[in-house]
Design a protein around this motif. Structure first.
Motif, short mmCIF file in Angstrom:
data_model
loop_
_atom_site.label_atom_id
_atom_site.label_comp_id
_atom_site.label_asym_id
_atom_site.label_seq_id
_atom_site.Cartn_x
_atom_site.Cartn_y
_atom_site.Cartn_z
N UNK A 41 -4.32 21.35 32.51
CA UNK A 41 -4.46 23.01 32.20
C UNK A 41 -5.63 22.89 30.87
N UNK A 42 -5.88 24.29 30.98
CA UNK A 42 -7.18 24.95 29.93
C UNK A 42 -7.12 23.81 29.15
N UNK A 43 -8.50 23.65 28.34
CA UNK A 43 -8.49 23.66 26.46
C UNK A 43 -8.09 24.52 26.06
N UNK A 44 -7.32 24.26 24.89
CA UNK A 44 -7.11 25.16 23.76
C UNK A 44 -5.79 26.30 24.15
N UNK A 45 -5.62 25.60 25.22
CA UNK A 45 -3.77 26.58 25.58
C UNK A 45 -3.19 25.89 25.34
N UNK A 46 -2.01 25.82 25.32
CA UNK A 46 -0.31 26.00 25.02
C UNK A 46 0.30 24.75 25.38
N UNK A 89 0.71 20.72 24.12
CA UNK A 89 1.72 19.96 24.51
C UNK A 89 1.55 18.92 25.56
N UNK A 90 0.32 18.25 26.30
CA UNK A 90 0.39 17.71 27.12
C UNK A 90 -0.69 16.12 26.00
N UNK A 98 7.92 17.34 29.45
CA UNK A 98 9.34 18.11 28.56
C UNK A 98 9.84 18.97 28.43
N UNK A 99 10.71 19.34 28.40
CA UNK A 99 11.28 21.25 28.27
C UNK A 99 11.34 21.36 26.90
N UNK A 139 8.44 25.24 30.24
CA UNK A 139 9.25 24.44 31.13
C UNK A 139 8.48 23.87 32.25
N UNK A 140 8.25 22.57 32.53
CA UNK A 140 7.03 21.86 33.59
C UNK A 140 7.58 21.74 34.76
N UNK A 141 8.94 22.06 35.04
CA UNK A 141 9.32 22.14 36.76
C UNK A 141 10.08 22.46 36.80
#
Length: 97
Positions: free
Chosen positions: A26-31, A35-36, A43-44, A86-88
């Motif tokens: 995930x890029x810094x500043x992203x949603x 979440x990470x 998790x969903x 939805x992570x996966x």
């Protein structure tokens, strides 16, 4: 999905491709980064974006979001009120394309 596209575009050819892709972190500043950092990457989640943190000038701190395998730079809470993450996602191999 196909029914909606056919209604919108009629007989003009419209389609999409399914492919497996390994995603970059995930890029810094992203949603996704937020979440990470919150321990929710696996998790969903449903994230309410109506009251997200902003900097001193009022600019949203969330400035990007992943769409499938690409990244969109945008002030996320100004573009969306909420986001389901939805992570996966896996393909049902019994469905033929």
């Amino acid at each position: 999905m196909g029914q909606h596209l056919q209604r919108m575009f009629g007989q003009d050819s419209v389609g999409f491709t399914l492919s497996e892709a390994r995603l970059e972190p995930a890029e810094p500043g992203s949603l996704e980064a937020a979440l990470t950092d919150a321990g929710l990457a696996d998790r969903i989640t449903l994230t309410d974006l109506r009251h997200t943190p902003r900097d001193a000038q009022g600019t949203p701190l969330l400035n990007g979001i992943r769409f499938q395998s690409s990244h969109l730079t945008t002030p996320v809470p100004e573009a969306f009120e909420a986001v389901i993450a939805i992570p996966t996602v896996t393909r049902d191999r019994t469905v033929r394309f």
